[in-house]
Design an enzyme around this catalytic site. Structure first.
Site, PDB file in Angstrom:
ATOM      1  N   ASP A 127      51.123  16.104 104.356  1.00 32.70           N
ATOM      2  CA  ASP A 127      49.995  16.757 103.681  1.00 32.70           C
ATOM      3  C   ASP A 127      50.248  16.893 102.185  1.00 32.70           C
ATOM      4  O   ASP A 127      49.422  17.451 101.464  1.00 32.70           O
ATOM      5  CB  ASP A 127      49.774  18.154 104.281  1.00 32.70           C
ATOM      6  CG  ASP A 127      51.015  19.038 104.196  1.00 32.70           C
ATOM      7  OD1 ASP A 127      52.103  18.552 104.558  1.00 32.70           O
ATOM      8  OD2 ASP A 127      50.908  20.202 103.773  1.00 32.70           O
TER       9      ASP A 127
ATOM     10  N   TYR B 108      56.626  30.579 104.832  1.00 34.29           N
ATOM     11  CA  TYR B 108      57.670  30.530 103.796  1.00 34.29           C
ATOM     12  C   TYR B 108      57.897  31.919 103.217  1.00 34.29           C
ATOM     13  O   TYR B 108      56.993  32.760 103.216  1.00 34.29           O
ATOM     14  CB  TYR B 108      57.223  29.619 102.657  1.00 34.29           C
ATOM     15  CG  TYR B 108      57.238  28.140 102.939  1.00 34.29           C
ATOM     16  CD1 TYR B 108      58.356  27.364 102.650  1.00 34.29           C
ATOM     17  CD2 TYR B 108      56.129  27.499 103.459  1.00 34.29           C
ATOM     18  CE1 TYR B 108      58.371  25.998 102.872  1.00 34.29           C
ATOM     19  CE2 TYR B 108      56.129  26.126 103.700  1.00 34.29           C
ATOM     20  CZ  TYR B 108      57.255  25.386 103.400  1.00 34.29           C
ATOM     21  OH  TYR B 108      57.265  24.028 103.621  1.00 34.29           O
TER      22      TYR B 108
ATOM     23  N   LYS C  57      57.383  27.251 111.317  1.00 32.86           N
ATOM     24  CA  LYS C  57      58.263  26.505 110.415  1.00 32.86           C
ATOM     25  C   LYS C  57      58.595  27.398 109.226  1.00 32.86           C
ATOM     26  O   LYS C  57      57.730  28.123 108.720  1.00 32.86           O
ATOM     27  CB  LYS C  57      57.557  25.261 109.890  1.00 32.86           C
ATOM     28  CG  LYS C  57      58.424  24.442 108.958  1.00 32.86           C
ATOM     29  CD  LYS C  57      57.618  23.589 108.019  1.00 32.86           C
ATOM     30  CE  LYS C  57      57.056  24.425 106.872  1.00 32.86           C
ATOM     31  NZ  LYS C  57      56.368  23.625 105.862  1.00 32.86           N
TER      32      LYS C  57
HETATM   33  C1  LIG Z   1      55.629  20.039  97.829  1.00 35.36           C
HETATM   34  C2  LIG Z   1      56.172  21.379  98.038  1.00 35.36           C
HETATM   35  O1  LIG Z   1      56.394  22.141  97.153  1.00 35.36           O
HETATM   36  C3  LIG Z   1      56.465  21.810  99.412  1.00 35.36           C
HETATM   37  O2  LIG Z   1      57.337  22.863  99.473  1.00 35.36           O
HETATM   38  C4  LIG Z   1      55.242  22.178 100.099  1.00 35.36           C
HETATM   39  O3  LIG Z   1      55.033  23.537 100.192  1.00 35.36           O
HETATM   40  C5  LIG Z   1      55.233  21.543 101.423  1.00 35.36           C
HETATM   41  C6  LIG Z   1      53.912  21.562 101.996  1.00 35.36           C
HETATM   42  N1  LIG Z   1      53.818  20.727 103.092  1.00 35.36           N
HETATM   43  C7  LIG Z   1      52.833  21.248 101.001  1.00 35.36           C
HETATM   44  O4  LIG Z   1      52.791  20.160 100.433  1.00 35.36           O
HETATM   45  O5  LIG Z   1      52.024  22.121 100.821  1.00 35.36           O
HETATM   46  O1  LIG Z   2      54.078  20.562 105.403  1.00 32.09           O
HETATM   47  C1  LIG Z   2      55.122  20.579 104.798  1.00 32.09           C
HETATM   48  C2  LIG Z   2      56.347  20.783 105.498  1.00 32.09           C
HETATM   49  O2  LIG Z   2      56.310  21.106 106.682  1.00 32.09           O
HETATM   50  C3  LIG Z   2      57.644  20.603 104.834  1.00 32.09           C
HETATM   51  O3  LIG Z   2      57.682  19.611 103.887  1.00 32.09           O
HETATM   52  P1  LIG Z   2      59.047  19.239 103.150  1.00 32.09           P
HETATM   53  O4  LIG Z   2      58.707  18.097 102.240  1.00 32.09           O
HETATM   54  O5  LIG Z   2      60.053  18.847 104.204  1.00 32.09           O
HETATM   55  O6  LIG Z   2      59.514  20.456 102.428  1.00 32.09           O
END
Ligand SMILES: CC(=O)[C@@H](O)[C@H](O)C[C@H](N)C(=O)O
Ligand SMILES: O=CC(=O)COP(=O)(O)O
Length: 265
Positions: A25, A144, A174
């Protein structure tokens, strides 16, 4: 025993209660980086390598189904960008009903516990779990510890975040990794939900697999690991190594070797 729609769908996104989920995503968050431009071949690679499920925003669904090798599919329901005013301010991007229509086996929702947006995200996650229950749809909460003054690796804060997800009705949670198996055990013991970790920005293969080994040693249930897998030069091989630890309880060295990856850091 499979007794509900939620149980049946959880089986489609995991293997015997363990999970190798590859979230993709990040196109909203950071744009079409390595691994996401030709997302079709990445999805084919990671699901061939042993991933149980892939995860995208709803708009990517047409690019998923023909390439996921009959593995599971999760639709993510909120998002933000790194170039916008506040990355922690994830806004709703879809509904459970839309996820059903695009063929999802589960939905996911991101909450930043400790951020200014926590109150809104608590209310939204509660609505998502309530609606998802009506459809027999599992919810993966991405809980988080993030916000002003919050240490994103603090086991206390991570334990609080995963507990919050259970209290709000999620089925899997998660969160971030606290850095070692011993401290992560506190996180896992804070909830009865299966706990999986995010990978964070990509490290070396050994760092990635040692982290996964630590999660499993702590009693965790696997990973929802994005960039470490889809930004890898060989997403199929690194997915195979991760799955070797999560599904087959391999050591770091065994998993890297069986996947054909180098043992050095
Ligand atoms: C890209 C990021 O900073 C990640 O930590 C995101 O929070 C991961 C997440 N799946 C996103 O893209 O929102
Ligand atoms: O949707 C995002 C995650 O679950 C974690 O992404 P990352 O790139 O492994 O932090």
């Amino acid at each position: 025993m499979t007794t509900t729609g939620i149980d049946a769908r959880l089986d489609r996104i995991g293997t015997d209660g363990t999970y190798v989920i590859v979230p993709m995503d990040h196109g909203i968050t950071i744009g079409a980086c390595q691994g996401l431009k030709d997302i079709e071949s990445t999805i084919d690679g990671v699901t061939s390598g042993g991933a149980d499920a892939v995860l995208t925003q709803k708009g990517i669904a047409p690019r998923v189904h023909d390439n996921k090798n009959d593995k599971g599919y999760i639709v993510h329901l909120n998002g933000s960008t790194t170039i916008g005013p506040d990355e922690n301010d994830k806004r709703m991007t879809g509904t459970v009903e839309e996820a059903v229509r695009v063929g999802a086996d589960a939905v996911s929702f991101h909450i930043n516990v400790g951020s200014d947006h926590e109150p809104d995200q608590i209310a939204q996650l509660s609505e998502v779990t309530a609606t998802a229950k009506q459809f027999g749809m599992p919810v993966l909460a991405m809980a988080y510890a993030r916000g002003p003054g919050v240490d994103p690796e603090d086991p206390e804060a991570l334990g609080h975040a995963v507990r919050l997800a259970e209290e709000l009705g999620a089925d899997i949670v998660k969160t971030g990794y606290s850095g070692d198996a011993e401290s992560f055990q506190h996180v896992v013991e804070s909830t009865r939900l299966p706990v999986v970790i995010a990978g964070g920005s990509k490290g070396t293969d050994r760092e990635t697999i040692e982290m996964v080994r630590g999660v499993m040693d702590a009693g965790g249930a696997g990973v929802s690991m994005g960039r470490s897998i889809f930004q890898h030069d060989d997403p199929e091989a690194i997915a195979r190594a991760v799955a070797g630890v999560v599904h087959d309880d391999l050591s770091t060295e065994e998993a890297l070797t069986e996947a054909g990856l180098a043992l050095e850091a």
